[in-house]
Design a protein around this motif. Sequence first.
Motif, PDB file in Angstrom:
ATOM      1  N   THR A   1       0.848  -1.195   0.000  1.00  0.00           N
ATOM      2  CA  THR A   1       0.000   0.000   0.000  1.00  0.00           C
ATOM      3  C   THR A   1       0.883   1.244   0.000  1.00  0.00           C
ATOM      4  O   THR A   1       2.106   1.147   0.049  1.00  0.00           O
ATOM      5  N   ILE A   2       0.250   2.400  -0.006  1.00  0.00           N
ATOM      6  CA  ILE A   2       0.989   3.660   0.002  1.00  0.00           C
ATOM      7  C   ILE A   2       1.793   3.831   1.289  1.00  0.00           C
ATOM      8  O   ILE A   2       2.841   4.470   1.306  1.00  0.00           O
ATOM      9  N   SER A   3       1.327   3.229   2.380  1.00  0.00           N
ATOM     10  CA  SER A   3       2.042   3.311   3.660  1.00  0.00           C
ATOM     11  C   SER A   3       2.996   2.128   3.856  1.00  0.00           C
ATOM     12  O   SER A   3       3.458   1.887   4.960  1.00  0.00           O
ATOM     13  N   PHE A   4       3.268   1.380   2.797  1.00  0.00           N
ATOM     14  CA  PHE A   4       4.166   0.229   2.797  1.00  0.00           C
ATOM     15  C   PHE A   4       3.662  -0.940   3.637  1.00  0.00           C
ATOM     16  O   PHE A   4       4.437  -1.819   4.008  1.00  0.00           O
ATOM     17  N   ARG A   5       2.365  -0.946   3.968  1.00  0.00           N
ATOM     18  CA  ARG A   5       1.750  -2.135   4.575  1.00  0.00           C
ATOM     19  C   ARG A   5       1.553  -3.165   3.481  1.00  0.00           C
ATOM     20  O   ARG A   5       1.323  -2.816   2.329  1.00  0.00           O
ATOM     21  N   LEU A   6       1.627  -4.414   3.840  1.00  0.00           N
ATOM     22  CA  LEU A   6       1.389  -5.476   2.865  1.00  0.00           C
ATOM     23  C   LEU A   6      -0.023  -6.005   3.035  1.00  0.00           C
ATOM     24  O   LEU A   6      -0.440  -6.348   4.142  1.00  0.00           O
ATOM     25  N   LEU A   7      -0.741  -6.082   1.926  1.00  0.00           N
ATOM     26  CA  LEU A   7      -2.064  -6.702   1.904  1.00  0.00           C
ATOM     27  C   LEU A   7      -1.966  -7.972   1.079  1.00  0.00           C
ATOM     28  O   LEU A   7      -1.161  -8.064   0.147  1.00  0.00           O
ATOM     29  N   TYR A   8      -2.783  -8.933   1.412  1.00  0.00           N
ATOM     30  CA  TYR A   8      -2.770 -10.221   0.735  1.00  0.00           C
ATOM     31  C   TYR A   8      -4.083 -10.408  -0.008  1.00  0.00           C
ATOM     32  O   TYR A   8      -5.154 -10.205   0.555  1.00  0.00           O
ATOM     33  N   GLY A   9      -3.967 -10.782  -1.270  1.00  0.00           N
ATOM     34  CA  GLY A   9      -5.144 -11.063  -2.070  1.00  0.00           C
ATOM     35  C   GLY A   9      -5.257 -12.556  -2.290  1.00  0.00           C
ATOM     36  O   GLY A   9      -4.254 -13.245  -2.498  1.00  0.00           O
ATOM     37  N   LEU A  10      -6.480 -13.054  -2.231  1.00  0.00           N
ATOM     38  CA  LEU A  10      -6.755 -14.459  -2.506  1.00  0.00           C
ATOM     39  C   LEU A  10      -7.576 -14.519  -3.776  1.00  0.00           C
ATOM     40  O   LEU A  10      -8.596 -13.836  -3.901  1.00  0.00           O
ATOM     41  N   LEU A  11      -7.146 -15.321  -4.718  1.00  0.00           N
ATOM     42  CA  LEU A  11      -7.792 -15.459  -6.012  1.00  0.00           C
ATOM     43  C   LEU A  11      -8.324 -16.873  -6.151  1.00  0.00           C
ATOM     44  O   LEU A  11      -7.586 -17.832  -5.925  1.00  0.00           O
ATOM     45  N   ILE A  12      -9.589 -16.997  -6.513  1.00  0.00           N
ATOM     46  CA  ILE A  12     -10.173 -18.304  -6.815  1.00  0.00           C
ATOM     47  C   ILE A  12     -10.777 -18.204  -8.204  1.00  0.00           C
ATOM     48  O   ILE A  12     -11.587 -17.321  -8.474  1.00  0.00           O
ATOM     49  N   MET A  13     -10.354 -19.099  -9.104  1.00  0.00           N
ATOM     50  CA  MET A  13     -10.842 -19.046 -10.483  1.00  0.00           C
ATOM     51  C   MET A  13     -11.268 -20.421 -10.957  1.00  0.00           C
ATOM     52  O   MET A  13     -10.800 -21.451 -10.450  1.00  0.00           O
ATOM     53  N   GLY A  14     -12.197 -20.434 -11.902  1.00  0.00           N
ATOM     54  CA  GLY A  14     -12.652 -21.673 -12.527  1.00  0.00           C
ATOM     55  C   GLY A  14     -11.779 -21.988 -13.731  1.00  0.00           C
ATOM     56  O   GLY A  14     -11.435 -21.093 -14.507  1.00  0.00           O
ATOM     57  N   HIS A  15     -11.428 -23.237 -13.919  1.00  0.00           N
ATOM     58  CA  HIS A  15     -10.536 -23.627 -15.004  1.00  0.00           C
ATOM     59  C   HIS A  15     -11.209 -23.630 -16.361  1.00  0.00           C
ATOM     60  O   HIS A  15     -10.577 -23.335 -17.354  1.00  0.00           O
ATOM     61  N   GLY A  16     -12.490 -23.968 -16.436  1.00  0.00           N
ATOM     62  CA  GLY A  16     -13.156 -24.164 -17.716  1.00  0.00           C
ATOM     63  C   GLY A  16     -12.986 -23.007 -18.674  1.00  0.00           C
ATOM     64  O   GLY A  16     -12.370 -23.138 -19.729  1.00  0.00           O
ATOM     65  N   ARG A  17     -13.522 -21.847 -18.327  1.00  0.00           N
ATOM     66  CA  ARG A  17     -13.398 -20.650 -19.166  1.00  0.00           C
ATOM     67  C   ARG A  17     -12.559 -19.577 -18.487  1.00  0.00           C
ATOM     68  O   ARG A  17     -12.654 -18.412 -18.814  1.00  0.00           O
ATOM     69  N   ARG A  18     -11.742 -19.980 -17.507  1.00  0.00           N
ATOM     70  CA  ARG A  18     -10.865 -19.052 -16.783  1.00  0.00           C
ATOM     71  C   ARG A  18     -11.647 -17.906 -16.151  1.00  0.00           C
ATOM     72  O   ARG A  18     -11.261 -16.754 -16.202  1.00  0.00           O
ATOM     73  N   HIS A  19     -12.755 -18.244 -15.581  1.00  0.00           N
ATOM     74  CA  HIS A  19     -13.682 -17.307 -14.951  1.00  0.00           C
ATOM     75  C   HIS A  19     -13.216 -17.010 -13.526  1.00  0.00           C
ATOM     76  O   HIS A  19     -13.003 -17.937 -12.746  1.00  0.00           O
ATOM     77  N   ILE A  20     -13.052 -15.732 -13.170  1.00  0.00           N
ATOM     78  CA  ILE A  20     -12.685 -15.391 -11.793  1.00  0.00           C
ATOM     79  C   ILE A  20     -13.925 -15.558 -10.930  1.00  0.00           C
ATOM     80  O   ILE A  20     -14.962 -14.947 -11.185  1.00  0.00           O
ATOM     81  N   LEU A  21     -13.829 -16.401  -9.915  1.00  0.00           N
ATOM     82  CA  LEU A  21     -14.955 -16.656  -9.027  1.00  0.00           C
ATOM     83  C   LEU A  21     -14.951 -15.755  -7.804  1.00  0.00           C
ATOM     84  O   LEU A  21     -16.004 -15.332  -7.323  1.00  0.00           O
TER      85      LEU A  21
END
Length: 170
Positions: free
Chosen positions: A8-28
């Motif tokens: 972030t702008i204050s140098f804090r670290l944020l964590y993102g979690l990504l879950i996606m479907g394989h068929g059409r590469r759809h972000i769930l």
Amino acid sequence: MDMFVVPTISFRLLYGLLIMGHGRRHILWFGVTAHPTAEWIANQVTEACGWEQAPRYLIRDRDGAYGEVLIRRLRSIGIRDRPTSPRSPWQNGYAERLIGSIRRECLDHVIVFSERHLRHLLLSYMQYYNEVRTHLSLNKDAPAPRPIQSAGYIVCRPILGGLHHQYVRI
């Protein structure tokens, strides 16, 4: 499923979690937190998949944040856990490539202020990715199929604050 780190702008670290479907590469699902725990990740998987629409498999890496709580939750939902081999990012290539696209197309051009701001950016990107962005592997279609428009005036719509544009006929 995969996780990525965003400063972030204050140098804090944020964590993102990504879950996606394989068929059409759809972000769930996208989840954002400052302190990822196995319980938080298990709750995110439950919210993304639900108890009735659970996929058969979940491919993930061997990150230490995925603990026993997540594995028990996956079993109770009926999802077979498939961790990749150690140090083998190519085994979860779709998720790794998507994280690279998120960085190149969105996060490298924006300064993130907070968790809420990152969540908003990722949800906006998810809508763009699923509904607008074309993919060569899908014959230049988006993960959410759309009709071909053959008549009308072409209009440009800004997406993600003007980072990307959608050209549509009206």
